[in-house]
Scaffold this active site. Structure first.
Site, mmCIF file in Angstrom:
data_model
loop_
_atom_site.group_PDB
_atom_site.id
_atom_site.type_symbol
_atom_site.label_atom_id
_atom_site.label_comp_id
_atom_site.label_asym_id
_atom_site.label_seq_id
_atom_site.Cartn_x
_atom_site.Cartn_y
_atom_site.Cartn_z
ATOM 1 N N ASN A 1 -1.162 4.943 2.712
ATOM 2 C CA ASN A 1 -1.403 5.818 1.695
ATOM 3 C C ASN A 1 -2.831 6.592 1.987
ATOM 4 O OD1 ASN A 1 -1.757 7.035 -0.814
ATOM 5 N ND2 ASN A 1 -2.313 4.667 -1.287
ATOM 6 N N SER B 1 -5.676 5.408 -0.613
ATOM 7 C CA SER B 1 -5.140 4.201 -0.901
ATOM 8 C C SER B 1 -6.899 3.278 -1.426
ATOM 9 C CB SER B 1 -5.558 3.479 0.728
ATOM 10 O OG SER B 1 -4.840 1.301 0.389
ATOM 11 N N SER B 2 -6.129 2.867 -2.454
ATOM 12 C CA SER B 2 -6.873 1.355 -2.889
ATOM 13 C C SER B 2 -7.547 0.703 -1.837
ATOM 14 C CB SER B 2 -6.647 1.187 -4.162
ATOM 15 O OG SER B 2 -6.167 2.112 -5.058
ATOM 16 N N THR C 1 -1.364 2.550 -8.567
ATOM 17 C CA THR C 1 -2.377 2.987 -9.088
ATOM 18 C C THR C 1 -1.835 4.377 -10.039
ATOM 19 O OG1 THR C 1 -3.967 2.734 -6.922
ATOM 20 C CG2 THR C 1 -5.062 4.416 -8.299
ATOM 21 N N GLU D 1 0.758 -8.329 2.444
ATOM 22 C CA GLU D 1 0.696 -7.425 3.771
ATOM 23 C C GLU D 1 1.228 -8.293 4.717
ATOM 24 O OE1 GLU D 1 -3.143 -5.354 3.745
ATOM 25 O OE2 GLU D 1 -2.839 -3.891 1.902
ATOM 26 N N GLY E 1 -0.951 -5.264 -2.734
ATOM 27 C CA GLY E 1 0.667 -6.250 -2.820
ATOM 28 C C GLY E 1 0.699 -7.498 -1.114
ATOM 29 N N SER F 1 0.955 -0.969 -0.310
ATOM 30 C CA SER F 1 0.490 0.288 0.689
ATOM 31 C C SER F 1 0.822 1.406 -0.594
ATOM 32 C CB SER F 1 -0.941 0.336 1.285
ATOM 33 O OG SER F 1 -1.410 1.212 0.887
ATOM 34 N N GLY F 2 0.365 1.731 -0.625
ATOM 35 C CA GLY F 2 1.266 3.184 -0.944
ATOM 36 C C GLY F 2 2.546 3.637 -1.898
HETATM 37 N N1 LIG Z 1 5.497 7.826 -9.930
HETATM 38 C C1 LIG Z 1 4.536 8.867 -9.567
HETATM 39 N N2 LIG Z 1 4.946 10.017 -9.401
HETATM 40 C C2 LIG Z 1 5.075 10.990 -7.745
HETATM 41 N N3 LIG Z 1 4.391 10.357 -6.855
HETATM 42 C C3 LIG Z 1 3.687 9.013 -7.140
HETATM 43 C C4 LIG Z 1 4.284 8.360 -8.218
HETATM 44 N N4 LIG Z 1 3.563 7.255 -7.596
HETATM 45 C C5 LIG Z 1 2.782 7.449 -6.742
HETATM 46 N N5 LIG Z 1 2.858 8.627 -6.329
HETATM 47 C C6 LIG Z 1 2.679 9.009 -4.993
HETATM 48 O O1 LIG Z 1 2.225 7.910 -3.987
HETATM 49 C C7 LIG Z 1 1.433 7.684 -3.579
HETATM 50 C C8 LIG Z 1 0.401 6.640 -3.086
HETATM 51 O O2 LIG Z 1 0.351 6.388 -4.247
HETATM 52 P P1 LIG Z 1 -1.058 4.796 -4.956
HETATM 53 O O3 LIG Z 1 -2.400 5.668 -4.586
HETATM 54 O O4 LIG Z 1 -0.313 4.342 -6.518
HETATM 55 O O5 LIG Z 1 -0.270 3.651 -4.165
HETATM 56 P P2 LIG Z 1 -0.756 2.121 -4.203
HETATM 57 O O6 LIG Z 1 0.043 1.686 -4.850
HETATM 58 O O7 LIG Z 1 -1.898 2.526 -5.127
HETATM 59 O O8 LIG Z 1 -1.740 1.976 -2.273
HETATM 60 P P3 LIG Z 1 -2.638 1.622 -2.634
HETATM 61 O O9 LIG Z 1 -2.009 0.371 -2.493
HETATM 62 O O10 LIG Z 1 -3.195 2.041 -0.865
HETATM 63 O O11 LIG Z 1 -3.849 1.984 -3.330
HETATM 64 C C9 LIG Z 1 0.191 8.385 -4.019
HETATM 65 O O12 LIG Z 1 -0.526 8.840 -3.799
HETATM 66 C C10 LIG Z 1 1.145 10.036 -5.263
HETATM 67 O O13 LIG Z 1 1.329 10.807 -4.065
HETATM 68 MG MG LIG Z 2 -3.292 1.969 -4.897
#
Ligand SMILES: Nc1ncnc2c1ncn2[C@@H]1O[C@H](COP(=O)(O)OP(=O)(O)OP(=O)(O)O)[C@@H](O)[C@H]1O
Ligand SMILES: [Mg+2]
Length: 1109
Positions: free
Chosen positions: A160, A163-164, A115, A392, A390, A110-111
């Site tokens: 996050n 977070s999705s 996404t 956890e 992923g 997460s984070g």
């Molecule tokens: N390539 C990137 N460039 C800039 N900031 C990023 C990038 N990827 C992620 N972030 C930052 O990290 C934060 C978390 O990313 P994201 O929501 O994609 O995580 P995730 O892996 O989908 O988490 P979760 O599993 O909780 O959904 C985003 O809101 C953004 O602020």
């Molecule tokens: Mg996500």
């Protein structure tokens, strides 16, 4: 201009290594260091072969611009530095050009940025695929599905802010050209427990906060909501506001996105109504109420909220109220109704809220799918994007049923990753005709089997427990596990039959541990049964089905009594297992592309790279394993052409151009470089290099050689530049010199020319002066000669003159002497003769000479020829006086004759008359001088022309000499009457002036005399012969203006007719015979007062006085 093709490679300007496969030596430490090094240099992407490892930068980097999209478009994967775009491009082109369906698997905790990565992939594909109004609409709908799903499925967590809380798999469908047609979204396992309870520091799903912050007052009223988070039990308050997130603005974005995706207004409203209902459900509270039979019963504390929910959802309040108080169990056609205690009521309430929300979410996904599904039935190419949580692992055995399921999913993904990667490797080896060497790797199939095995897998055990009659608890489930899985290598439990864990204190009693491929995870067994059951009391689902709200009704189809199903619904575990199986099946048919996301720190902060945290992730993501698999055979492979292109400068034969096949070139190159044969293999189209060492050796050599080449190029370039510069300078110098010489020569020439001119002018001047001098000298000489000659001649002439004079004098003297002598001789001889005659002759001669001179002088002094000119020259000599007078007279006569000779006959007559008049009246009558100037016309009255005198004219036959009007003086009173006076050759006629009638006719012979005064008047009297017929009336007394003329003409006519001179008497007193009387006419000097006209007055019978002024 065509874009210049620059051959670049991933190996250029690498920070660390761009591909972990090339890492030497390969271990955890070097792996992390490489990642860190790259991360510190903003290189967040690193490859493991074709896998992209992405480290979340937690800040926006300028690497996603449209220019970057263009950079990566249509470029080979290894051509540029690692990037998510390179992977997206590779996948998209492979889909479009090779017709291979693709899937992009994005994993990470997460984070970690899954996404975001999925969105980047989608936006890249959207940017590079076809364009056009329709295509753009599809793209827009696909992209806009994200905000909707994120609002309902994402929440702020400790890890996050966005977070999705669900797994998402999206199939994007393309046509044969690669234009997007639509998509299908699948969702996995929404974390619905979040609806009713959130861990500390976390929030509920975004949509609740967005609705309360962003909805208008009107909408809130309609939904019976208040804009106050604290009013709702389901909303955690401690982190209701997230930094940098504007919920109100996001609400508008979501509404807008819903519209774009194709939600009707009423649908969107229904959705919000359900959201409101869920929120309000949380506010229903229960209180215990004891019943008579001793059973605990619950009662709703405040029914107001319930009422509002019912109004909102169109549910009968009593039905819902009953559903919260009773539970009906149907078994074998028997219905048993039991009351719910407070705890059960709360459980029922939360279960309803969770179910309502999760079903709403699934409905949303289906609704979106309906909108974005491809409209055609043609065969589609598919690109799947999987964004799923992923692995956890929570500390302190906080891992529960959800983590178990998630980790199971990841275990499956790892399995298919290994399978597909190995398969791909093997396929490539076969394709390239390289001998396949067995790769030793860890196969996690055994772990998957532990979980999913249908007979003794953990999920199957759980289901069995849940379905088992009797008391079922989490403990009984653990016991079962302890029995069945005790011997499994990857299962660990304190209470299992396997004695090896009996003393393991790290393993609590209520837990079991699974050794996943990524590491050991300790699961807390509590809640497994409940969560797997996911129980919603039938009364509640039936109540929901009865709702007037169509959306809610459709969400609970099992509530329909007609379709009552006594069979239990599938458990959460089995549902998930089934969907994972479908997903895996789906993924297996596709070409996989992996994005492994890594979170660098727990603080959501940029620039921090927590090595321990990263190490943990690398482990459970199995990245090292990944690298190992990838380089089990050959670490690096590259097509022959780019390989030769890159290293051809290392060998003389291949540099600068290799004419043969690329493979032969590479062979020559490798032989030349003496690379051990076991280090590489020749494939069909690629060279395979076993160790990264070899590649780096090549790279080092290349670098060295490039430096040499650069020096060489620099040298040649500098030489060329200097030479060009020199040549240019030389050329310029020649030009300048030529110009300067020309200028100098010109100047010199001008100087010489002007000097020459000066010298020339001096010489010419000098020469001229010399000539002048000579000429002057010559002239002077000539003059001198002339002068001398003149003098000489003069002298000569004078001498001659004096000689001639002398001679002449002598001659003259001789002549004089001779003359004297002769004279004396003549005189002597002539003396006697001279004395007798000489006096007379001299006198005659002198007189003759004087007269001659007189006449000659007179000739010049003659007066004019006018007869009236009185001038005459004076007399010169007295003795010529008479001659002189005579000459004067003769001259006068001569000139008078000359004058007369000019006259015509008529004029001659006039002058004769004038002369006559002069003889008659000159010096006698004072009137005469005034008549001299008057021409004598005679016929003043033209009786011929006047018709009134026609009779008169006819009566006269003779020539008329005078025809004039005269005044006839009346004898009685002296007054006058006008009468026409006519004189003919023989007669004198008087006629009346008016009528022309003849009054008197007198023959000229009867006229005896004419009298007139001597004064200046026109009176005259005509005296008639006494006794004549005419005289009977007496004499006539007239006055006329032409008296002199009339008298003259009368005199002349009388003379010519009668040869008698008419007597003209001039006297101031004369007598006139009037009939019998004689009257004296007396002229006196009259005064001027009567004017200038003479007046006649009768004084008495005898006297008529005429006063003449
Ligand atoms: N390539 C990137 N460039 C800039 N900031 C990023 C990038 N990827 C992620 N972030 C930052 O990290 C934060 C978390 O990313 P994201 O929501 O994609 O995580 P995730 O892996 O989908 O988490 P979760 O599993 O909780 O959904 C985003 O809101 C953004 O602020
Ligand atoms: Mg996500």
């Amino acid at each position: 201009m065509a874009k210049m093709e620059v051959k670049t490679s991933l190996l250029d300007n690498m920070i660390g290594v761009g591909d972990m496969v090339l890492l030497e030596p390969l271990n955890e430490e070097t792996f992390i260091n490489n990642l860190k090094k790259r991360f510190d240099h903003n290189e967040i992407y690193t490859y493991i072969g074709s896998v992209v490892v992405s480290v979340n930068p937690y800040r926006s980097l300028p690497i996603y611009s449209p220019e970057k999209v263009e950079d990566y478009r249509n470029r080979n994967f290894y051509e540029l530095s690692p990037h998510i775009f390179a992977l997206s491009d590779e996948a998209y082109r492979s889909l479009r050009d090779q017709d291979k369906d693709q899937c992009i698997l994005i994993t990470g905790e997460s984070g970690a940025g899954k996404t975001e990565a999925s969105k980047l992939v989608m936006s890249y594909v959207a940017a590079v695929c076809g364009k056009g109004a329709e295509v753009n609409q599809v793209k827009e709908q696909l992209l806009q599905s994200n905000p909707v799903l994120e609002a309902f499925g994402n929440a702020k967590t400790v890890r996050n802010d966005n977070s999705s809380r669900f797994g998402k798999y999206m199939d994007i469908e393309f046509d044969f050209k690669g234009d997007p047609l639509g998509g299908v979204i699948s969702n996995y396992l929404l974390e619905k427990s979040r609806v009713v309870k959130q861990p500390r520091g976390e929030r509920n799903f975004h949509v609740f906060y967005q609705l309360l912050s962003g909805a208008s007052e009107e909408l809130l009223n309609k939904l019976k909501l208040e804009r106050d988070f604290s009013r709702y039990n389901y909303l955690s308050l401690d982190s209701a506001r997230v930094n940098g997130v504007d919920d109100a603005a996001n609400f508008r974005t979501v509404r807008n996105a819903m519209q774009i995706v194709g939600f009707m207004d009423h649908e969107a409203e229904s959705v919000l109504e359900v959201v409101a209902a869920v929120l309000k459900l949380g506010n229903i509270e229960f209180k215990p109420e004891s019943r008579v039979n001793g059973l605990d019963e619950s009662k709703i504390k405040d029914k107001n909220e319930l009422k509002e929910i019912c109004e909102l959802t169109g549910i009968d309040q009593s039905v819902l109220e009953r559903a919260f108080s009773f539970r009906t169990v149907e078994a074998k056609q028997e219905k048993v109704s039991t009351t719910l205690n407070v705890a059960q009521a709360y459980y029922a309430r939360d279960a309803l809220a969770k179910n309502l929300y999760s079903r709403l979410f699934s409905w949303l996904v289906n609704r979106i799918n309906e909108s974005i599904k491809a409209q055609t039935k043609v065969r589609k190419k598919v690109m799947g994007v999987l964004d799923i949580y992923g692995f956890e692992i929570f500390e302190n055995a906080d891992n529960s049923f959800e983590q178990f399921i998630i980790n199971y999913c990841n275990e499956k993904l790892q399995q298919i990753f290994i399978e597909l990667t190995l398969k791909e490797e093997q396929e490539e080896y076969i394709r390239e005709d390289i001998e396949w060497t067995h790769i030793d790797y860890f196969n996690n199939a055994i772990i998957c089997d532990l979980i999913e095995n249908n007979t003794n897998g953990i999920l199957a055990m759980l289901d069995e427990e849940c379905l088992r009659p009797g008391t079922v608890t989490d403990e009984t489930f653990l016991e079962k596990l302890n029995q069945v899985c005790a011997t499994h290598q990857h299962f660990e439990s304190r209470m299992s039959k396997c004695s090896r864990f009996l003393n393991d204190t790290s393993l609590p009693h209520s837990c079991f541990r699974i050794q996943h491929y990524a590491g050991k995870v300790l699961y807390q067994v509590e809640g497994f049964v409940d969560k797997n059951n996911d129980l919603l009391y039938r009364d509640l689902s039936q109540a929901m089905w009865k709702a007037g709200h169509t959306l809610i009704k459709s969400l609970f189809p099992e509530g329909n009594p007609a379709k009552i199903n006594l069979k239990r619904p599938p458990t959460a575990g089995s549902q998930f297992k089934a969907s994972v199986a479908t997903l895996m099946k789906n993924l297996q048919t596709k070409n996989p592309n992996y994005i492994r996301c890594i979170k660098p720190n727990d603080k959501k902060a940029a620039h921090i790279f927590n090595e321990a945290l990263v190490c943990h992730q690398i482990r459970y993501l199995g990245l090292l394993e990944n690298v190992r698999v990838r380089r089990a055979g050959y670490a690096f492979r590259q097509a022959y052409e780019p390989c030769l292109e890159r290293y051809k400068m290392l060998c003389k034969q291949t540099w600068p151009h290799w004419k043969g096949l690329a493979r032969a070139g590479v062979e020559v190159l490798f032989n030349e470089l003496e690379i051990p044969v076991e280090e590489y293999s020749f494939g069909r189209s690629k060279i395979f290099i076993r160790n990264p060492r070899t590649l780096f050796k090549l790279e080092d050599l290349r670098k060295q050689r490039l430096e040499d080449l650069a020096t060489l190029i620099q040298k040649i370039y500098r030489g060329w530049k200097c030479r060009t510069h020199f040549l240019l300078m030389r050329k310029s110098q020649i030009v300048i010199a030529a110009w300067y010489r020309r200028y100098a020569q010109q100047k010199r020439y001008q100087q010489i020319k002007s000097s020459a001119l000066v010298i020339q002018s001096y010489i010419r001047g000098w020469k001229a002066r010399k000539i002048l001098r000579e000429l002057k000298h010559q002239k002077r000489c000539e003059e001198a000669a002339t002068t001398i000659a003149a003098y000489w001649h003069g002298t000569q002439a004078r001498r001659e003159l004096s000689r001639l004079k002398e001679e002449a004098r002598n001659k003259h003297a001789i002549a004089v002497i001779w003359a004297y002598w002769l004279g004396s001789k003549v005189r002597r001889e002539y003396r006697k003769f001279f004395r007798a005659n000489a006096g007379k002759k001299i006198y005659e001669f002198t007189i003759q000479r004087i007269v001659q001179k007189y006449f000659l002088e007179m000739k010049t002094k003659m007066p004019s020829l006018s007869p009236i000119d009185k001038n005459w020259p004076s007399r010169p000599y007295l003795f010529l006086d008479s001659t002189h007078k005579e000459l004067k007279r003769i001259f006068h006569l001569w000139r008078c004759k000359k004058y007369r000779d000019q006259f015509t006959d008529q004029k001659k007559l006039i002058y004769e008359e004038k002369l006559e008049a002069s003889e008659l009246f000159k010096d006698k009558k004072a009137l005469y001088p005034s008549s001299v100037g008057q021409p004598f016309q005679g016929a003043y009255l033209e009786i011929n022309k006047n018709p009134k005198y026609k009779k008169l004219k006819d009566a006269i036959e003779e020539k008329i000499i005078i025809a004039e009007v005269v005044n006839k003086i009346n004898r009685a009173n002296g007054k006058s009457t006008s009468r026409i006076f006519l004189l003919t050759n023989n007669n004198l006629l008087l006629a009346d002036q008016k009528s022309g009638q003849i009054k008197s006719e007198v023959p000229l012979v009867d006229v005896t005399k004419v009298s007139m005064s001597s004064q200046n008047d026109g009176f005259f009297a005509i005296h008639l012969k006494e006794g004549s017929e005419a005289a009977s009336k007496g004499d006539f007394l007239f006055s006329s203006d032409h008296l002199i003329e009339m008298a003259t003409k009368l005199y002349r006519t009388t003379l010519s007719q009668t040869q008698q001179k008419l007597n003209i008497e001039i006297s101031d007193e004369f007598l006139v015979q009037f009939r019998q009387d004689k009257v004296c006419v007396k002229f006196i000097q009259g005064s001027q007062k009567n004017g200038s006209v003479p007046t006649c007055k009768r004084k008495n019978n005898r006297l008529l006085e005429v006063a003449v002024p």
